[in-house]
Design an enzyme around this catalytic site. Structure first.
Site, PDB file in Angstrom:
ATOM      1  N   LYS A  18     -10.367  -0.679  10.170  1.00 49.14           N
ATOM      2  CA  LYS A  18     -10.396  -1.852   9.292  1.00 49.14           C
ATOM      3  C   LYS A  18     -10.678  -3.115  10.100  1.00 49.14           C
ATOM      4  CE  LYS A  18      -7.218   0.228   5.986  1.00 49.14           C
ATOM      5  NZ  LYS A  18      -8.017   0.480   4.790  1.00 49.14           N
ATOM      6  N   HIS A  48       0.876  -1.174   0.000  1.00 46.07           N
ATOM      7  CA  HIS A  48       0.000   0.000   0.000  1.00 46.07           C
ATOM      8  C   HIS A  48       0.921   1.235   0.000  1.00 46.07           C
ATOM      9  CE1 HIS A  48      -2.756   2.991   1.846  1.00 46.07           C
ATOM     10  NE2 HIS A  48      -3.742   2.207   1.470  1.00 46.07           N
ATOM     11  N   ASP A  85       2.825  -4.779   7.984  1.00 49.18           N
ATOM     12  CA  ASP A  85       1.637  -3.942   7.845  1.00 49.18           C
ATOM     13  C   ASP A  85       0.433  -4.879   7.946  1.00 49.18           C
ATOM     14  OD1 ASP A  85      -0.608  -2.698   6.869  1.00 49.18           O
ATOM     15  OD2 ASP A  85       0.347  -1.896   5.068  1.00 49.18           O
ATOM     16  N   GLN A 135      -4.720  -5.252   6.788  1.00 45.63           N
ATOM     17  CA  GLN A 135      -5.713  -6.146   6.184  1.00 45.63           C
ATOM     18  C   GLN A 135      -5.709  -7.531   6.829  1.00 45.63           C
ATOM     19  OE1 GLN A 135      -7.962  -5.201   4.155  1.00 45.63           O
ATOM     20  NE2 GLN A 135      -7.136  -3.186   3.671  1.00 45.63           N
ATOM     21  N   CYS A 183      -4.792   2.552  -3.723  1.00 48.48           N
ATOM     22  CA  CYS A 183      -3.569   3.035  -3.063  1.00 48.48           C
ATOM     23  C   CYS A 183      -2.421   2.049  -3.228  1.00 48.48           C
ATOM     24  CB  CYS A 183      -3.787   3.319  -1.573  1.00 48.48           C
ATOM     25  SG  CYS A 183      -4.919   4.660  -1.284  1.00 48.48           S
TER      26      CYS A 183
END
Ligand SMILES: Cc1ncc(COP(=O)(O)O)c(C=O)c1O
Lengths: 405, 153
Positions: free
Chosen positions: A224, A121, A198, A201, A362
């Site tokens: 999220k 991202h 990261d 998600q 993104c």
């Protein structure tokens, strides 16, 4: 049994009508919706407990502080971190990554390397570009294959004595790929290279255990995972956080300030300058409690079923090409339809109450890798149903009738 | 809330005819004026090329990756400005932008009027305006890539 009907009853917004149709919300990778418990926890906080934290002896200040710290403890539990000292509140994943870039980045020297992947991202690309520019370090990108999987051989080849940090997505938002993070961390640890994952998600889709993963940093966003916007978490291994210089300066991050020298606060407050987003921490805590009550293992299992169903149903529509066919995926079907621009598709689907995301998500380097300007992306949460996927497929048929040559 | 009628108006036949078979979609090598436009929100990109002669647009063409609305808009644009003076073309661009932003018509815009279906879709207005902004940049010689976000950021 996973009773999705009962779960849906907990989410007021899922009962909205959009353009005269029931909402089919399939844009969860962008942001989740909220169960009533989260919304109520936030209003309860404002109705009964709000004041500034860590600053007053009065009752409300004490309650607000406790409320925030309960959120922190929930985040610690969610990630199985050793201690709440390792849980730094941020505005979200983006700020968490920027925090590491701004602090760890200060020790970068010309010739040093930061290793990321081609599927990141923008928030796990641009902060590194910025620090690399300042320090003349190099940003090195691990390539991916046509299925959207990291080339592990290349990763091993690119890891070197010059690598100062590996920063990779746990799960890709544009492709849905679940990366082999255990192998990625293990190889870096052998060389004593820190790893930032990261997890934006990942956290709402599966159980994440930073101790088992053995990563040094882990970032995620509240919004999220059923929590509010404006709050997120940076997990940092305590040894690492101890070593990093301060991030922003201000109140709360200090123990004492004088013009002859300032003493910084202990972890994690040293990285939390200024009045924090207390209601955000409260909402985040409530979101975590909700996910725990549903059960992350059950969520993972249920969503795997949704993903398989959606992959088959969407893939069967003529002219559809699914972008991202990794062996291990979570929650995302990114696709193109011959002769229809994703933007037009998004408008026609929205007209039928089906919310998906269209564009580059993104992740412009991913789009460029697949030679696309953008894709349509359906992304799932545990409150979605196969009936909603059927509606997506039916809406695709309408779009094709309307827009295809 | 958008109605079936609004959606049909957005994708009315004339718009789809242009988007499926855009007019003048090609590069003009050695164009005297050209400019690039970009919509960062959806990734649409366009280049407008102009061949000028005595202050008039002798030939207009474009290359684009974009949605049906932006392709149709670019196609109509090249039809409309061919033969115009540069001043007339700039004037028309201003008029189309105003019309797409919801202002009342001051003159008949012909088939370009069909683009005003975007007004029911705020997120799509910039798809229709991008080619016109890019035209303005090509004519006024603004050097940088035009962005649909320039005024909102
Ligand atoms: C993989 C990934 N990383 C980072 C981010 C950035 O998250 P936020 O905008 O909440 O900071 C996102 C969200 O779009 C994401 O999907």
């Amino acid at each position: 049994m996973f009773d999705v009907g009962r779960i849906r009853a907990d989410f007021p917004i899922l009962h909205e009508a959009i353009n005269g149709h029931p909402l089919a919300y399939l844009d969860n990778a962008a942001s989740y919706q909220h169960p009533r418990t989260v919304i109520e926890a936030i209003s309860r906080y404002y109705e009964h407990d709000h004041a500034n934290v860590h600053r007053g002896v009065h009752t409300l200040s004490h309650r607000a502080t406790e409320a925030q710290e309960r959120g922190r403890e929930a985040a610690r539990r969610l990630l199985n971190a050793r201690s709440v000292r390792e849980i730094v509140f941020t505005r979200g994943t983006t700020e968490a990554i920027n925090l590491v870039a701004a602090t760890l980045g200060q020790s970068l020297r010309p010739g040093d390397e930061i290793l990321i992947s081609h599927m990141e991202h923008h928030s796990n690309i641009v902060p590194w570009q910025l620090v690399c520019e300042r320090s003349s370090a190099r940003l090195v990108v691990v390539p991916i294959n046509d299925r959207g999987e990291i080339l592990l051989d290349e990763y091993h080849r690119l890891l070197s004595e010059r690598t100062r940090l590996v920063a990779m997505a746990h799960v890709s938002n544009a492709l849905g790929t679940v990366n082999p993070v255990a192998a990625i961390v293990a190889a870096a640890r052998q060389r004593n290279i820190p790893v930032l994952l990261d997890g934006a998600q990942a956290v709402a889709h599966q159980r994440v255990d930073v101790r088992a993963l053995d990563c040094d940093f882990y970032a995620f966003s509240g919004h999220k995972m059923c929590g509010p916007t404006g709050i997120g978490v940076l997990y940092g291994r305590e040894e690492w956080l101890q070593r990093l210089p301060p991030y922003q300066g201000g109140g709360d991050m200090i123990l004492s300030v004088s013009f002859s020298g300032t003493v910084y606060n202990e972890l994690p407050y040293r990285f939390e300058a200024g009045t924090p987003h207390v209601a955000g921490a409260v909402g985040l805590g409530a979101a975590i409690e909700y996910l725990e009550a549903v059960g992350l293992e059950r969520i993972e299992h249920y969503e795997a079923g949704l993903l398989a169903y959606a992959t088959e149903a969407i893939g069967a529509v003529s002219g559809v090409r699914i972008i991202g066919q990794a062996a291990h995926k979570a929650g995302v079907v990114s696709f193109t339809v011959d002769g229809i621009h994703p933007h037009d598709l998004g408008t026609v689907l929205d007209h039928q109450g089906v919310a998906i995301r269209t564009g580059h998500h993104c992740a412009m380097p991913v789009m460029e890798r697949f030679g696309l300007a953008g894709t349509a992306r359906a992304s799932f949460a545990f409150y979605n149903t196969t009936a909603e996927i059927d509606r997506l497929v039916a809406a695709l048929a309408v779009a094709r009738r309307m827009l295809q040559p | 809330m958008t109605t079936d009628a609004q959606l049909s108006r957005l994708y009315q036949d004339i718009v789809l005819r242009h988007s499926r078979n855009p007019h003048n979609q090609r590069r003009i090598e050695a164009a005297q004026a050209h400019a690039d436009g970009h919509n960062p929100l959806c990734g649409d990109r366009i280049t407008v090329y102009l061949q000028l002669e005595h202050g008039h647009i002798r030939e207009a063409a474009f290359e684009a990756v974009g949605c049906a609305i932006s392709l149709a808009s670019a196609s109509m644009l090249t039809d409309a400005i061919t033969g115009c003076s540069t001043a007339e073309a700039l004037n028309l661009a201003g008029e189309v932008e105003a019309r797409l932003a919801g202002q009342p018509a001051t003159r008949d815009l012909g088939e370009i009027e069909a683009l005003s279906g975007v007004r029911a879709y705020p997120a799509r207005v910039r798809c229709a305006t991008l080619p016109w902004r890019t035209l303005q940049a090509a004519l006024t010689g603004a050097a940088q890539t035009v962005s649909t976000e320039a005024e909102t950021r």
